[in-house]
Design a protein around this motif. Sequence first.
Motif, PDB file in Angstrom:
ATOM      1  N   LEU A 113       1.220  -0.883  -0.027  1.00  0.00           N
ATOM      2  CA  LEU A 113      -0.329   0.024   0.038  1.00  0.00           C
ATOM      3  C   LEU A 113       0.506   1.341  -0.165  1.00  0.00           C
ATOM      4  N   HIS A 114       1.521   0.907   0.785  1.00  0.00           N
ATOM      5  CA  HIS A 114       2.596   2.427   0.569  1.00  0.00           C
ATOM      6  C   HIS A 114       3.750   2.599   0.193  1.00  0.00           C
ATOM      7  N   ASP A 115       4.397   1.929  -0.755  1.00  0.00           N
ATOM      8  CA  ASP A 115       6.112   1.400  -1.477  1.00  0.00           C
ATOM      9  C   ASP A 115       5.842   0.620  -2.695  1.00  0.00           C
ATOM     10  N   LYS A 116       5.748  -0.165  -2.693  1.00  0.00           N
ATOM     11  CA  LYS A 116       6.209  -1.032  -3.706  1.00  0.00           C
ATOM     12  C   LYS A 116       4.956  -0.991  -4.843  1.00  0.00           C
ATOM     13  N   CYS A 117       5.122  -1.499  -5.726  1.00  0.00           N
ATOM     14  CA  CYS A 117       3.864  -2.070  -6.592  1.00  0.00           C
ATOM     15  C   CYS A 117       4.904  -2.375  -8.560  1.00  0.00           C
ATOM     16  N   ALA A 118       3.809  -3.346  -8.562  1.00  0.00           N
ATOM     17  CA  ALA A 118       4.054  -4.320  -9.753  1.00  0.00           C
ATOM     18  C   ALA A 118       3.199  -3.729 -10.514  1.00  0.00           C
ATOM     19  N   LEU A 119       3.217  -3.500 -12.052  1.00  0.00           N
ATOM     20  CA  LEU A 119       1.438  -3.050 -12.781  1.00  0.00           C
ATOM     21  C   LEU A 119       2.339  -3.619 -14.792  1.00  0.00           C
ATOM     22  N   TYR A 120       1.623  -4.521 -14.716  1.00  0.00           N
ATOM     23  CA  TYR A 120       1.034  -4.942 -16.084  1.00  0.00           C
ATOM     24  C   TYR A 120       0.110  -4.800 -16.932  1.00  0.00           C
ATOM     25  N   ARG A 121      -0.038  -4.997 -18.349  1.00  0.00           N
ATOM     26  CA  ARG A 121      -1.042  -4.984 -19.022  1.00  0.00           C
ATOM     27  C   ARG A 121      -0.669  -5.720 -20.117  1.00  0.00           C
ATOM     28  N   PHE A 122      -1.805  -6.368 -20.849  1.00  0.00           N
ATOM     29  CA  PHE A 122      -1.096  -7.397 -21.299  1.00  0.00           C
ATOM     30  C   PHE A 122      -2.460  -7.096 -22.733  1.00  0.00           C
ATOM     31  N   ASN A 123      -2.915  -7.816 -23.777  1.00  0.00           N
ATOM     32  CA  ASN A 123      -3.941  -8.114 -24.718  1.00  0.00           C
ATOM     33  C   ASN A 123      -4.083  -8.997 -25.466  1.00  0.00           C
ATOM     34  N   ILE A 124      -5.707  -9.510 -25.137  1.00  0.00           N
ATOM     35  CA  ILE A 124      -5.796 -11.023 -25.243  1.00  0.00           C
ATOM     36  C   ILE A 124      -7.311 -10.363 -26.592  1.00  0.00           C
ATOM     37  N   VAL A 125      -7.276 -11.475 -27.511  1.00  0.00           N
ATOM     38  CA  VAL A 125      -8.492 -11.443 -29.034  1.00  0.00           C
ATOM     39  C   VAL A 125      -9.121 -12.780 -28.647  1.00  0.00           C
ATOM     40  N   VAL A 126     -10.235 -12.343 -28.327  1.00  0.00           N
ATOM     41  CA  VAL A 126     -11.083 -13.680 -28.371  1.00  0.00           C
ATOM     42  C   VAL A 126     -12.230 -13.381 -29.860  1.00  0.00           C
ATOM     43  N   GLU A 127     -11.746 -15.081 -30.313  1.00  0.00           N
ATOM     44  CA  GLU A 127     -12.733 -15.611 -31.083  1.00  0.00           C
ATOM     45  C   GLU A 127     -13.588 -16.794 -31.012  1.00  0.00           C
ATOM     46  N   GLU A 128     -14.158 -16.930 -31.682  1.00  0.00           N
ATOM     47  CA  GLU A 128     -15.254 -17.878 -31.644  1.00  0.00           C
ATOM     48  C   GLU A 128     -14.549 -18.948 -31.698  1.00  0.00           C
ATOM     49  N   GLY A 129     -15.216 -19.897 -31.789  1.00  0.00           N
ATOM     50  CA  GLY A 129     -14.187 -21.710 -31.382  1.00  0.00           C
ATOM     51  C   GLY A 129     -14.854 -22.284 -32.083  1.00  0.00           C
ATOM     52  N   ALA A 130     -13.672 -23.069 -32.653  1.00  0.00           N
ATOM     53  CA  ALA A 130     -14.183 -23.781 -33.479  1.00  0.00           C
ATOM     54  C   ALA A 130     -14.743 -25.103 -32.965  1.00  0.00           C
ATOM     55  N   TYR A 131     -15.742 -26.340 -33.491  1.00  0.00           N
ATOM     56  CA  TYR A 131     -16.173 -27.851 -33.189  1.00  0.00           C
ATOM     57  C   TYR A 131     -14.724 -28.324 -33.469  1.00  0.00           C
ATOM     58  N   VAL A 132     -14.277 -29.399 -32.300  1.00  0.00           N
ATOM     59  CA  VAL A 132     -13.270 -30.347 -31.600  1.00  0.00           C
ATOM     60  C   VAL A 132     -14.228 -31.401 -31.362  1.00  0.00           C
ATOM     61  N   HIS A 133     -13.645 -32.679 -31.790  1.00  0.00           N
ATOM     62  CA  HIS A 133     -14.031 -33.714 -31.165  1.00  0.00           C
ATOM     63  C   HIS A 133     -13.436 -34.283 -30.438  1.00  0.00           C
ATOM     64  N   ASP A 134     -14.008 -34.422 -28.692  1.00  0.00           N
ATOM     65  CA  ASP A 134     -13.552 -34.681 -27.103  1.00  0.00           C
ATOM     66  C   ASP A 134     -12.437 -34.792 -27.544  1.00  0.00           C
ATOM     67  N   ASP A 135     -12.787 -36.026 -28.039  1.00  0.00           N
ATOM     68  CA  ASP A 135     -10.854 -36.688 -28.316  1.00  0.00           C
ATOM     69  C   ASP A 135      -9.815 -36.398 -28.045  1.00  0.00           C
ATOM     70  N   LEU A 136      -9.920 -35.126 -29.623  1.00  0.00           N
ATOM     71  CA  LEU A 136      -9.230 -34.302 -29.563  1.00  0.00           C
ATOM     72  C   LEU A 136      -8.467 -33.318 -28.502  1.00  0.00           C
ATOM     73  N   VAL A 137     -10.130 -33.087 -27.084  1.00  0.00           N
ATOM     74  CA  VAL A 137      -9.982 -31.809 -26.807  1.00  0.00           C
ATOM     75  C   VAL A 137      -9.266 -32.810 -25.480  1.00  0.00           C
ATOM     76  N   ARG A 138      -9.095 -33.714 -24.877  1.00  0.00           N
ATOM     77  CA  ARG A 138      -8.270 -34.694 -23.705  1.00  0.00           C
ATOM     78  C   ARG A 138      -6.976 -34.744 -24.417  1.00  0.00           C
ATOM     79  N   GLU A 139      -6.748 -35.053 -25.935  1.00  0.00           N
ATOM     80  CA  GLU A 139      -4.912 -34.926 -25.976  1.00  0.00           C
ATOM     81  C   GLU A 139      -4.760 -33.701 -25.769  1.00  0.00           C
TER      82      GLU A 139
END
Length: 450
Positions: free
Chosen positions: A342-368
Motif C-alpha cells: 500500500l505505501h511503497d512497492k508496486c508492479a503494474l503490467y498490461r496484456f491484450n487478449i483477442v477472444v475468437e469464436e471457437g470451432a467444433y473439436v472432437h472430444d478425443d482431440l480436446v482430451r489429447e
Amino acid sequence: MILLLFVVSFDPFYFIHYSDPQIGRNVAAQPNLEIAVSQINDMQPAPHFMIVAGDMGNNPGSQPLVLEQWEICDSLFDLLALPKYYIPGNNDIGYEDEGCWTPAMLQFYRDFWGPDYYSFDADSCHFLALNSTLLDTYSPHACYPYSLEQDSFIRWDLQNIQGQEYKHLFFFFHFPLYLISPYEPNGHTGVDRPRRDTILQYLVDYDFAAVFAGHWHFDYVNFYWPSLLQTGIATCKTDPPVGYRVVKVFDNGIETFTIYLPDPIDSLSLVHIVTAAIDHDTVEVNVPVSFTCVVDSVNFPNWSDLSFKWKFGDGDSSTVPNASHAYVDTGHYQVAFTAYELHDKCALYRFNIVVEEGAYVHDDLVRERSIDCMRVHAYQNGVELNIVESGNVVLDIYQSDGRRLKRVMDRYLQKGIHRVELESDLPSGVYFFRLVARGKPSVYKYVCVH
C-alpha cells in the motif's frame, strides 16, 4: 502459447520520481537533499532522467525568500549529470485561494525554472507534466486564462500523440488526483473537480500507465484502472521515513519502489522483480487462460508481502497471483495485473487478449490436447516432458527479464515421458521455460533454489 514478456524490442530503463525537497521547510530539508543527490549520482546504471514533482521551495509569499530556496535546490540538483524536469507545487507558487498566487508569481516561477507545463518523450514513452495549481484555478481568478491555456495544451498534446506507437503514457503533477475516492470533496489535498474528472477520463481514453504526484509527503498507492496513482515520499521531513522513488519501465509494464534515506543503493538491476505472464494472447470463447505471477523474493526478500489483483477486462477479476479465466464473449480485452504494497512497492503490467469464436473439436482431440505438459522439479535440476505426439521439441530457458539464457534442447522426441537434466550450477532465481512441441509454444515458470 505466447509469453508477451519475451518481446525484446524495448530496452528497459528507470527514472527518479522526486517529490517535495522543500528547501526552507526545516533544518533537515537541505541535508537530506544532499544525501539523496549523492546517492543518485552513484547509481549504476544511471537513471534515464529525474522529474521533481513540485515544492522545490517553501515560501511563495516572499519572492526573495523562495528565490533563495530555489537557488539552493537548483544548485544541488545541478550536481546530477542527467536530464531534470521540474513542475511547481503550492509551496513554490501558492494554492489557488492564496494571495501570493498571481500572474506575476507564475511568471516569476517560469523565469527561474522554465515552463510550468510541458511534455517530452523518452524511449517510446510519453510524459505529460502539469501545473496542478492551474488545474485548481477557475474564473474569476486573475490566473484563470493561464489555466485555460494549460487545458488547451493538454487536449492538443493528447490529440497529437494519437496514432503514435508509445509503449506507455505518464502524467506528472504536484497535487494527487484524490486520496480515497474520485468523488471526494474539493480541497487542498488533491486536484479539484471538475478538472479531476477530466483527467481521470483521459487516463481511460488514452490508456495512461500511471500518474506520479507529490504533496502528501508519504507514499500512497491507488488505482484508477488500469492506471496507477502514486504519490512520492518527501525528503523535507525531520523524522523518517524520507526518500525518493525509482520507476523501472519495461515493455509491458512498470515497477516502482522507494529508496529510503540514508540507506544507499549503488547498483540497480533492470530485471523484473515481479514477472507476470499470460499463456495465450489469442483464445477461443470459453477456453480457460492461465494468468501467472512470480515474485523473485529470493533476490528481493522485501517484496515477499504483496497484494495481487488481475483484472481480466470483461468485468471479472481475481486477487490471487496465479489465476485461470475463460471469456464468454468474443472481442479485444486489456488485462491489467498489479502486485503491490500500500505505501511503497508496486508492479503494474498490461496484456491484450483477442477472444475468437471457437470451432467444433472432437472430444478425443480436446482430451489429447489437454495432457500436453512439462513437470518442473525445482530441487532436482531436471524437467520431465510429457510428449503426446512424436516430433521435434525445442526447449529454451529464459531469465526473469525475458532474455534467453540458453537452449536446453532442439531434437526429435518419441511420444512419452522424457527427463531432461539441467546444469547444476544454475543460480537460484526465477526462470521461465519455453517449450515448442508440435509447433505450439508453451511457457512454464521455474523457481530454482539451492
